[in-house]
Design an enzyme around this catalytic site. Sequence first.
Site, PDB file in Angstrom:
ATOM      1  N   GLU A   1       0.890  -1.166   0.000  1.00  0.00           N
ATOM      2  CA  GLU A   1       0.000   0.000   0.000  1.00  0.00           C
ATOM      3  C   GLU A   1       0.920   1.205   0.000  1.00  0.00           C
ATOM      4  OE1 GLU A   1      -3.254  -0.213  -0.116  1.00  0.00           O
ATOM      5  OE2 GLU A   1      -3.490  -2.336   0.289  1.00  0.00           O
TER       6      GLU A   1
ATOM      7  N   CYS B   1      -3.291   8.307   3.485  1.00  0.00           N
ATOM      8  CA  CYS B   1      -2.977   7.842   2.129  1.00  0.00           C
ATOM      9  C   CYS B   1      -4.180   8.017   1.212  1.00  0.00           C
ATOM     10  CB  CYS B   1      -2.565   6.390   2.181  1.00  0.00           C
ATOM     11  SG  CYS B   1      -3.750   5.401   3.101  1.00  0.00           S
TER      12      CYS B   1
HETATM   13  P1  NAP Z   1       8.405   5.030   4.539  1.00  0.00           P
HETATM   14  O1  NAP Z   1       9.493   5.968   4.832  1.00  0.00           O
HETATM   15  O2  NAP Z   1       8.447   4.273   3.271  1.00  0.00           O
HETATM   16  O3  NAP Z   1       8.375   4.029   5.788  1.00  0.00           O
HETATM   17  C1  NAP Z   1       7.405   3.040   5.898  1.00  0.00           C
HETATM   18  C2  NAP Z   1       7.937   1.915   6.765  1.00  0.00           C
HETATM   19  O4  NAP Z   1       9.021   1.269   6.123  1.00  0.00           O
HETATM   20  C3  NAP Z   1       8.474   2.375   8.108  1.00  0.00           C
HETATM   21  O5  NAP Z   1       8.126   1.434   9.088  1.00  0.00           O
HETATM   22  C4  NAP Z   1       9.971   2.391   7.880  1.00  0.00           C
HETATM   23  O6  NAP Z   1      10.706   2.273   9.059  1.00  0.00           O
HETATM   24  C5  NAP Z   1      10.112   1.186   7.012  1.00  0.00           C
HETATM   25  N1  NAP Z   1      11.327   1.129   6.225  1.00  0.00           N
HETATM   26  C6  NAP Z   1      12.017   2.156   5.680  1.00  0.00           C
HETATM   27  N2  NAP Z   1      13.066   1.676   4.978  1.00  0.00           N
HETATM   28  C7  NAP Z   1      13.035   0.317   5.089  1.00  0.00           C
HETATM   29  C8  NAP Z   1      13.851  -0.732   4.595  1.00  0.00           C
HETATM   30  N3  NAP Z   1      14.900  -0.487   3.825  1.00  0.00           N
HETATM   31  N4  NAP Z   1      13.531  -2.002   4.915  1.00  0.00           N
HETATM   32  C9  NAP Z   1      12.461  -2.262   5.685  1.00  0.00           C
HETATM   33  N5  NAP Z   1      11.649  -1.300   6.184  1.00  0.00           N
HETATM   34  C10 NAP Z   1      11.936  -0.029   5.887  1.00  0.00           C
HETATM   35  O7  NAP Z   1       6.980   5.708   4.561  1.00  0.00           O
HETATM   36  P2  NAP Z   1       6.386   6.713   5.652  1.00  0.00           P
HETATM   37  O8  NAP Z   1       7.036   8.016   5.405  1.00  0.00           O
HETATM   38  O9  NAP Z   1       6.416   6.126   7.009  1.00  0.00           O
HETATM   39  O10 NAP Z   1       4.846   6.734   5.229  1.00  0.00           O
HETATM   40  C11 NAP Z   1       4.285   7.717   4.420  1.00  0.00           C
HETATM   41  C12 NAP Z   1       3.861   7.144   3.095  1.00  0.00           C
HETATM   42  O11 NAP Z   1       3.019   6.006   3.300  1.00  0.00           O
HETATM   43  C13 NAP Z   1       3.024   8.099   2.276  1.00  0.00           C
HETATM   44  O12 NAP Z   1       3.559   8.175   0.990  1.00  0.00           O
HETATM   45  C14 NAP Z   1       1.633   7.486   2.231  1.00  0.00           C
HETATM   46  O13 NAP Z   1       0.911   7.735   1.052  1.00  0.00           O
HETATM   47  C15 NAP Z   1       1.894   6.050   2.421  1.00  0.00           C
HETATM   48  N6  NAP Z   1       0.759   5.414   3.064  1.00  0.00           N
HETATM   49  C16 NAP Z   1      -0.025   4.559   2.342  1.00  0.00           C
HETATM   50  C17 NAP Z   1      -1.110   3.948   2.932  1.00  0.00           C
HETATM   51  C18 NAP Z   1      -1.971   2.984   2.186  1.00  0.00           C
HETATM   52  O14 NAP Z   1      -2.754   2.274   2.812  1.00  0.00           O
HETATM   53  N7  NAP Z   1      -1.863   2.905   0.884  1.00  0.00           N
HETATM   54  C19 NAP Z   1      -1.402   4.200   4.274  1.00  0.00           C
HETATM   55  C20 NAP Z   1      -0.599   5.084   4.965  1.00  0.00           C
HETATM   56  C21 NAP Z   1       0.486   5.690   4.349  1.00  0.00           C
HETATM   57  P3  NAP Z   1      11.329   3.569   9.803  1.00  0.00           P
HETATM   58  O15 NAP Z   1      10.181   4.429  10.199  1.00  0.00           O
HETATM   59  O16 NAP Z   1      12.026   2.969  10.952  1.00  0.00           O
HETATM   60  O17 NAP Z   1      12.225   4.219   8.803  1.00  0.00           O
END
Ligand code: NAP
Length: 525
Positions: free
Chosen positions: A255, A294
Amino acid sequence: MKLANHLCGRWQEGGGEGLALLDPVSGEPLVSVSSEGLDLAEALAFARREGGRALRAMTYEMRAAALTRVADVLQAKRADYFDISLRNSGATEADAGFDVDGAIFTLKAYARAGKVLGAGRCLREGARVPLAKDGVFQGQHFLVPMSGAAIFINAFNFPAWGLWEKAAPALLAGMPVFVKPATPTAWLAQRMVADVVEAGVLPPGALSIVCGSARDLLDHVGECDVVSFTGSADTAARIRNHPAVVARAVRINVEADSVNSAILGPDAVPGSAEFDLAVKEIVRELSIKAGQKCTAIRRVLAPAPVARALADAVAARLAKMPVGNPRTTGVRIGPLVSKAQQTAALAGLAKLREDAEVVYGGDPDFVPVDADPRQAAFVQPTLLFCEKGLAARYVHDVEVFGPVATVLPYADAAEAVAIARRGGGSLVASVYSADPAFVGALVPAIADLHGRIMVVDAAVGSNHTGHGNVMPTCLHGGPGRAGGGEELGGLRALAMYHRRHVVQGGPAVLELLSQEAVDAALLGA
Ligand code: NAP
């Protein structure tokens, strides 16, 4: 205080000082997290071995009853969760309710729905397939719960709902849950897991949590695990391409981000119910969780003759919504969750401004109510107007994860379709129209690029469930840049945590294997 991680059935602290989680209003450090030095390989093995075995020993209805007990535990601690949401996410009461109550609501929905699967332990799909004369050799499709772990890597914006909307179907299916919440807001998820573990309502190993960096977690994923990721498209690509994920063909659900649209039909003119419903929904989407959803409306497509009036109506309402410290009475819109998110949102807004003019907001120096802008992570709610349509460079691609939306005028239905599709795959579009010709042409033309389409007219009125509100009974997920994943949709969600196979054999064997199977058609019932 350093938050402990629940792994191998016990609480373990990561090494070092850990990363501090901050109050996004005051900048004050609250708690810290660390996953340093933890044995994640053994933790996953324990979840599969102990949690998976115990869960699969239960029937669907026993696991549904366990979900009710989980929901009851969370319900009893609701006030604590609102407090953590306020302190760690800067959530207003409404924002915290969206996340915390949404989590409890979803758990209860799965607890209710799961009862229909009764005492089954696997699913039988479709009729037997004849493979030889006289029925001596036949095929029967089954779905069995996967014997690995359901690994959730979650985003920061829904620490409560993001965990339980995935955990409810996974646990109901019989898979142990292993969650890594996003670091900036991990506290709420950790507290909820702690409360559920302490209540003893799930078997040991059924619920694990690691806070802080994922470290080597993905190196240890196996063929029978499911990795369900919510977050940015960049991280999603890294996870999909992880060598262990590729080598073991691990099932991945993504997602990711999405530039969702609200679309007014030609009949949604000022004075019509459809126009008013659209205005109300756009303002709600900009305000709730300060646009950090999102599913939030990012682009508003309006017929060219009414686009300006629509923008003015939205701006007039936004101007009446106080933005600031959620502890202050009357404040309606809180901060983003961190300074990093504020910086990212302002950078995205700067890009959108290359395409669009500001109708309301957009002041990087605005002063929030009862908060010091130097410490706090606010972004002023902002409405933009873009005349460039499909020629815009950024509006269709840049998802500003905050209270920002852009109005785009369109000339006719064909252009509305083209602009909505230009999002490249979205979680949701909402349509405000009672014009059957418009709705009948638009919806099928955008359906293959949207996971959910909500159509609102005067007859639906305020009974709709909301553009950005994800119902447990309806599909959540979207194609293309939205990640291509599917979640929820009632019992349909269980399919991701089961593996389909077909058994070919004689009728007696198929009868034997069908004894503890329930009809898979119930997933879509
Ligand atoms: P993110 O930076 O991609 O992080 C998401 C998760 O991935 C966090 O738990 C992060 O951990 C982890 N992560 C980062 N790098 C990783 C790696 N190399 N290996 C494994 N895990 C890793 O996203 P975010 O900034 O938290 O979230 C915002 C985004 O999520 C927005 O773009 C939004 O649109 C999207 N979103 C989508 C939905 C949906 O249902 N479609 C819902 C909510 C949000 P750390 O925090 O420890 O870095």
